[in-house]
Design a protein around this motif. Structure first.
Motif, PDB file in Angstrom:
ATOM      1  N   PRO A   1     -66.930 -10.707  87.656  1.00 57.78           N
ATOM      2  CA  PRO A   1     -67.977 -10.639  86.644  1.00 57.78           C
ATOM      3  C   PRO A   1     -68.285  -9.190  86.311  1.00 57.78           C
ATOM      4  N   PRO A   2     -68.771  -8.895  85.096  1.00 58.77           N
ATOM      5  CA  PRO A   2     -68.987  -7.513  84.664  1.00 58.77           C
ATOM      6  C   PRO A   2     -69.911  -6.744  85.610  1.00 58.77           C
ATOM      7  N   GLU A   3     -71.012  -7.395  86.032  1.00 59.66           N
ATOM      8  CA  GLU A   3     -71.973  -6.657  86.852  1.00 59.66           C
ATOM      9  C   GLU A   3     -71.342  -6.221  88.169  1.00 59.66           C
ATOM     10  N   GLN A   4     -70.395  -7.056  88.657  1.00 58.39           N
ATOM     11  CA  GLN A   4     -69.721  -6.695  89.909  1.00 58.39           C
ATOM     12  C   GLN A   4     -68.722  -5.568  89.684  1.00 58.39           C
ATOM     13  N   VAL A   5     -67.836  -5.741  88.692  1.00 52.81           N
ATOM     14  CA  VAL A   5     -66.763  -4.761  88.486  1.00 52.81           C
ATOM     15  C   VAL A   5     -67.314  -3.452  87.946  1.00 52.81           C
ATOM     16  N   LEU A   6     -68.284  -3.554  87.019  1.00 55.21           N
ATOM     17  CA  LEU A   6     -68.740  -2.340  86.357  1.00 55.21           C
ATOM     18  C   LEU A   6     -69.801  -1.600  87.172  1.00 55.21           C
ATOM     19  N   ASP A   7     -70.638  -2.343  87.918  1.00 55.97           N
ATOM     20  CA  ASP A   7     -71.724  -1.677  88.640  1.00 55.97           C
ATOM     21  C   ASP A   7     -71.410  -1.444  90.108  1.00 55.97           C
ATOM     22  N   ARG A   8     -70.609  -2.341  90.709  1.00 53.74           N
ATOM     23  CA  ARG A   8     -70.287  -2.161  92.123  1.00 53.74           C
ATOM     24  C   ARG A   8     -68.778  -2.211  92.344  1.00 53.74           C
ATOM     25  N   PRO A   9     -68.038  -1.294  91.682  1.00 57.55           N
ATOM     26  CA  PRO A   9     -66.586  -1.329  91.814  1.00 57.55           C
ATOM     27  C   PRO A   9     -66.161  -1.142  93.258  1.00 57.55           C
TER      28      PRO A   9
ATOM     29  N   GLN B   1     -63.814   3.397  90.250  1.00 52.30           N
ATOM     30  CA  GLN B   1     -64.985   4.275  90.161  1.00 52.30           C
ATOM     31  C   GLN B   1     -64.645   5.521  89.350  1.00 52.30           C
ATOM     32  N   ARG B   2     -63.452   6.072  89.660  1.00 56.76           N
ATOM     33  CA  ARG B   2     -63.030   7.286  88.949  1.00 56.76           C
ATOM     34  C   ARG B   2     -62.879   6.994  87.455  1.00 56.76           C
ATOM     35  N   PHE B   3     -62.230   5.834  87.139  1.00 52.88           N
ATOM     36  CA  PHE B   3     -62.008   5.479  85.744  1.00 52.88           C
ATOM     37  C   PHE B   3     -63.336   5.305  85.010  1.00 52.88           C
ATOM     38  N   LEU B   4     -64.295   4.615  85.666  1.00 55.84           N
ATOM     39  CA  LEU B   4     -65.580   4.353  85.014  1.00 55.84           C
ATOM     40  C   LEU B   4     -66.357   5.639  84.799  1.00 55.84           C
ATOM     41  N   ARG B   5     -66.259   6.565  85.750  1.00 53.05           N
ATOM     42  CA  ARG B   5     -66.930   7.855  85.575  1.00 53.05           C
ATOM     43  C   ARG B   5     -66.392   8.549  84.327  1.00 53.05           C
ATOM     44  N   GLN B   6     -65.068   8.471  84.164  1.00 53.24           N
ATOM     45  CA  GLN B   6     -64.453   9.160  83.024  1.00 53.24           C
ATOM     46  C   GLN B   6     -64.889   8.549  81.693  1.00 53.24           C
ATOM     47  N   VAL B   7     -64.883   7.196  81.592  1.00 59.49           N
ATOM     48  CA  VAL B   7     -65.228   6.591  80.296  1.00 59.49           C
ATOM     49  C   VAL B   7     -66.712   6.649  80.014  1.00 59.49           C
ATOM     50  N   LEU B   8     -67.508   6.696  81.064  1.00 58.64           N
ATOM     51  CA  LEU B   8     -68.956   6.648  80.821  1.00 58.64           C
ATOM     52  C   LEU B   8     -69.544   8.015  80.545  1.00 58.64           C
TER      53      LEU B   8
END
Ligand SMILES: Nc1ncnc2c1ncn2[C@@H]1O[C@H](COP(=O)(O)OP(=O)(O)O)[C@@H](O)[C@H]1O
Ligand SMILES: [Mg+2]
Lengths: 488, 246
Positions: free
Chosen positions: B224-232, B238-245
């Protein structure tokens, strides 16, 4: 080929050399040695030397005039032009005495009296005179720019005009023409030995061959006149003509006053624009027709070749590559000859009768030739359509064939249309060479009219105007389309 | 479920390079899955495999009852395409056709609809994506967002059960992205299965039922989004999300 343009005639050279004034340059004799038996032609036993009754006559004249004469190869149709340009000193090549020529040139005394002979296929009994030929709507073939061609035109008989002497008889054999009207010496050599052809009726009319000089060569012409009289009186002429089997009682007049019935009405009445423009227009219509039909064929064949090359299994792909290389690599002229003369005889060997019309062959040759170029244009055009278009169509469920037909090809058209229009303009001008298989299109019509009137410049400009009238708008159309394509 | 997509151990190489490695993924019918991950991670290749545009080397992809697999039924691809349409980042509209004709083409050529039927359907679909008044224009006369909405209408004209969307807003200006994303949200509401490759983390969070992270040819997170996006779970995510965000 080295000796193609200038072959020095040295008959009895050893005997003559001491007599020839070393200071006097040899006289240059203009004639066409391309297939012109029995006048002057390549010796089949030694194709580098010329033989013929005119070659023998020249040898006799050399002796009589005590001057060396060298041969200059010149296309028969251009002899008058070459004489006026000074490319040679005199022309002797079965040139008929006509009112036109008498007016423009200084003609010598006649050296041979000829008659015209009608020939037909051996099994054709439909006619025995020109009038009957006309009545059955028959078509005749003859050499361009000769007394025979003018007579046929005058009688209103449909005529195919040729540049060579062999081709009319070949077409007669193949059934493309019903009759051939030519000077008797030619008929003797080309029709008599051919069992599939026969002489029809007696030889008729009479005209004479003379040597042509420029008007300003009066002295030289007089020397030749005197020499001809001496050769006739001494029996040398008879000896030469008997050797070539063209002697007959007509020739007995040669030493006296030659009375030739004028079978030619005076064609010297000026060829004015109101007379030649309609003829040029006819030629232009033919040019446009051949160009359009050839291009349509090329565009259709080209697409199939391009598709085979792009998407075919390997044998098909190899064949397509072979097609493009072959037809891009050979001259259309060669193709025309092979298709027109070669193919029917080849097929006849296998019992297949196929005698295409000359216009058909012209369209076919250009269609096949240009298809090679159009195929490459298509290939570039099809390849330029982004691969994503194929994928988008595929993901919508379209088959490759549907995708090509509905999505790729319509976009390809827009890319290929400008270069194809350019090709069309080029084709339009290229088609002038179909005249070699007796198609009278614009350029050929120009040649015919200009040669008989010597108005090379005036009629030339009118012809150029017609070409430009058609090609310039096409060029603009092509650039306009390119511009529109560029805007996307 | 007839429009379920199940990937089992799908692997794909281009020459020496492994692009997809043992990818297994399940998408339920009616579900919206956002596929995110670094560029070059194999997202496009994955979608193209599902649409039968690229054949993979190992594994199988089951779409409803149809199975794509190396050396399998060659006709399966066309049946799969009937169930899932594909939308491309660069639209790939047919430039020689108007918007209306773009939408009419496949129903007429593939489904043998009459011109009249195809036209009615196309007008209805263009209306649905808000482009009824642009029907007669050619693609070059449309803005990027309008082009992409025509592409969506074109895919919908084949009445698919779902859509595969490959970065369909990447080529668009920010203000045009929302019109396309809103259209997607409506399609989700209508029950289509959506597999959406996107860099719009906001959209993934809002519209996706599940989010998959694809990196270096592997699915490294799926949930689910909240799991993958908030608690990777993985450092790579984590590295990828830091870059896109950022
Ligand atoms: N047709 C192809 N031939 C060779 N390499 C390809 C081809 N298509 C994609 N690739 C390579 O596969 C990798 C993954 O590409 P892609 O699926 O487009 O990734 P993403 O969409 O996640 O950015 C890239 O390194 C790309 O260069
Ligand atoms: Mg991609």
């Amino acid at each position: 080929m080295i000796l193609r343009s200038i072959a020095v005639i040295l008959i009895a050279a050893a005997a003559l050399t001491p007599l020839c004034g070393a200071a006097e340059a040899p006289l240059r004799w203009g004639a066409d040695s391309e297939g012109g038996a029995p006048y002057i032609f390549k010796d089949p036993a030694d194709p580098r030397s010329n033989i013929g009754f005119e070659v023998d006559l020249i040898a006799a004249l050399e002796k009589e005039l005590n001057r060396k004469i060298e041969f200059v190869q010149y296309s028969y149709g251009e002899l008058t032009l070459g004489l006026e340009r000074g490319d040679f000193d005199f022309a002797m090549n079965g040139l008929e005495v006509t009112p036109d020529r008498e007016r423009q040139l200084r003609l010598s005394r006649p050296y041979y009296v000829y008659r015209l002979q009608l020939a037909a296929r051996a099994d054709d009994d439909r006619f025995s005179t020109l009038e009957q030929l006309k009545a059955i709507g028959g078509r005749a073939g003859t050499l361009d720019n000769t007394a025979a061609s003018r007579l046929l035109t005058q009688l209103g008989i449909a005529t195919n005009l040729y540049d060579g002497q062999a081709e009319p008889y070949q077409d007669l054999e193949l059934g493309r023409v019903d009759a051939v009207l030519m000077d008797l010496p030619i008929a003797e050599y080309y029709a008599r030995p051919n069992l599939k052809l026969k002489f029809v009726g007696e030889p008729f009319g009479a005209g004479a061959y003379a040597i042509a000089f420029r008007k300003d060569q009066e002295q030289l012409a007089r020397d030749f006149d005197a020499a001809i009289v001496r050769l006739a009186a001494s029996g040398d002429l008879e000896r030469i003509y008997r050797k070539w089997r063209i002697w007959n009682e007509d020739q007995e007049q040669l030493s006296g006053d030659v009375q030739t019935a004028n079978i030619l009405a005076d064609s010297s009445q000026g060829l004015t624009p109101d007379k030649y423009l309609p003829l040029l227009m006819d030629g232009a219509v033919m040019t446009v027709f051949i160009s359009c039909a050839s291009m349509a064929l090329a565009v259709a064949i080209g697409l199939m070749v391009a598709l085979s090359r792009l998407y075919g299994v390997w044998p098909l792909r190899a064949a397509a590559i072979g097609y493009v290389e072959f037809f891009r690599g050979i001259p259309v002229l060669l193709l025309l000859y092979m298709l027109y003369y070669g193919l029917p005889s080849l097929l006849a060997n296998w019992g297949v009768v196929w005698r295409p019309e000359n216009v058909f062959v012209g369209v076919l040759a250009f269609g096949l030739n240009y298809a090679a170029y159009e195929a490459e244009i298509y290939r570039a055009g099809i390849s330029s359509i982004p691969h994503g278009q194929w994928e988008a169509a595929a993901s919508l469920g379209m088959t490759r064939f549907t995708t090509f037909r509905r999505i790729i090809l319509p976009q390809t058209w827009r890319v290929v249309l400008p270069p194809m229009t350019n090709d069309f303009v080029a084709l339009f001008k290229d088609t002038s060479i179909v005249s070699v298989i007796a198609v009278v299109e614009l350029t050929k019509q120009y040649q015919i009219l200009a040669k008989s009137s010597l108005k090379y410049m005036e009629i030339g400009l009118a012809t150029a105007a017609l070409y430009l009238l058609l090609s310039v708008p096409l060029g603009y159309l092509s650039r306009w389309m390119e511009h529109r394509m560029a805007k996307g | 479920m007839p429009n379920q997509v199940v990937l089992t151990n799908v692997s794909k190489r281009f020459g020496e390079r492994t692009i997809l490695q043992d990818v297994s993924l399940e998408v339920e019918g009616g579900e919206t899955v956002a596929l995110i991950g670094p560029s070059g991670g194999g997202k496009s290749t994955l979608l193209r495999c599902i649409n039968g545009l690229t054949m993979f080397d190992r594994g199988e992809i089951r779409v409803g009852a149809d199975v794509l697999s190396p050396g399998g039924d060659p006709d399966a691809a066309s049946r799969v395409r009937r169930k899932f349409g594909m939308i491309f980042q660069d639209f790939q509209l047919f430039p020689h056709l108007t918007a209306l004709e773009n939408v009419m083409e496949a129903p007429m050529q593939v489904l043998r609809r009459s011109k009249h039927e195809a036209r009615e359907l196309a007008l209805q679909l263009l209306h649905r994506v808000g482009l009824a008044d642009r029907a007669g224009l050619h693609p070059r006369q449309l803005s990027g967002g309008q082009k992409q909405r025509v592409a969506i209408a074109r895919a919908l004209a084949m009445e698919p059960r779902g859509l595969l969307c490959d970065e369909i807003t990447s080529a668009l200006d920010p203000e045009l992205k929302s019109e396309v994303l809103d259209t997607l949200a409506e399609l989700k509401a209508e029950g289509l299965t959506l597999l959406v490759v996107t860099h719009e983390i906001g959209f993934a969070r809002r519209a996706a039922d599940r989010v998959a992270v694809l990196a270096e040819g592997r699915v490294i997170e799926y949930g689910p989004p909240e799991q993958v996006l908030d608690r990777p779970q993985t450092e790579r995510t984590q590295r990828f999300l830091r870059q896109v965000l950022v």
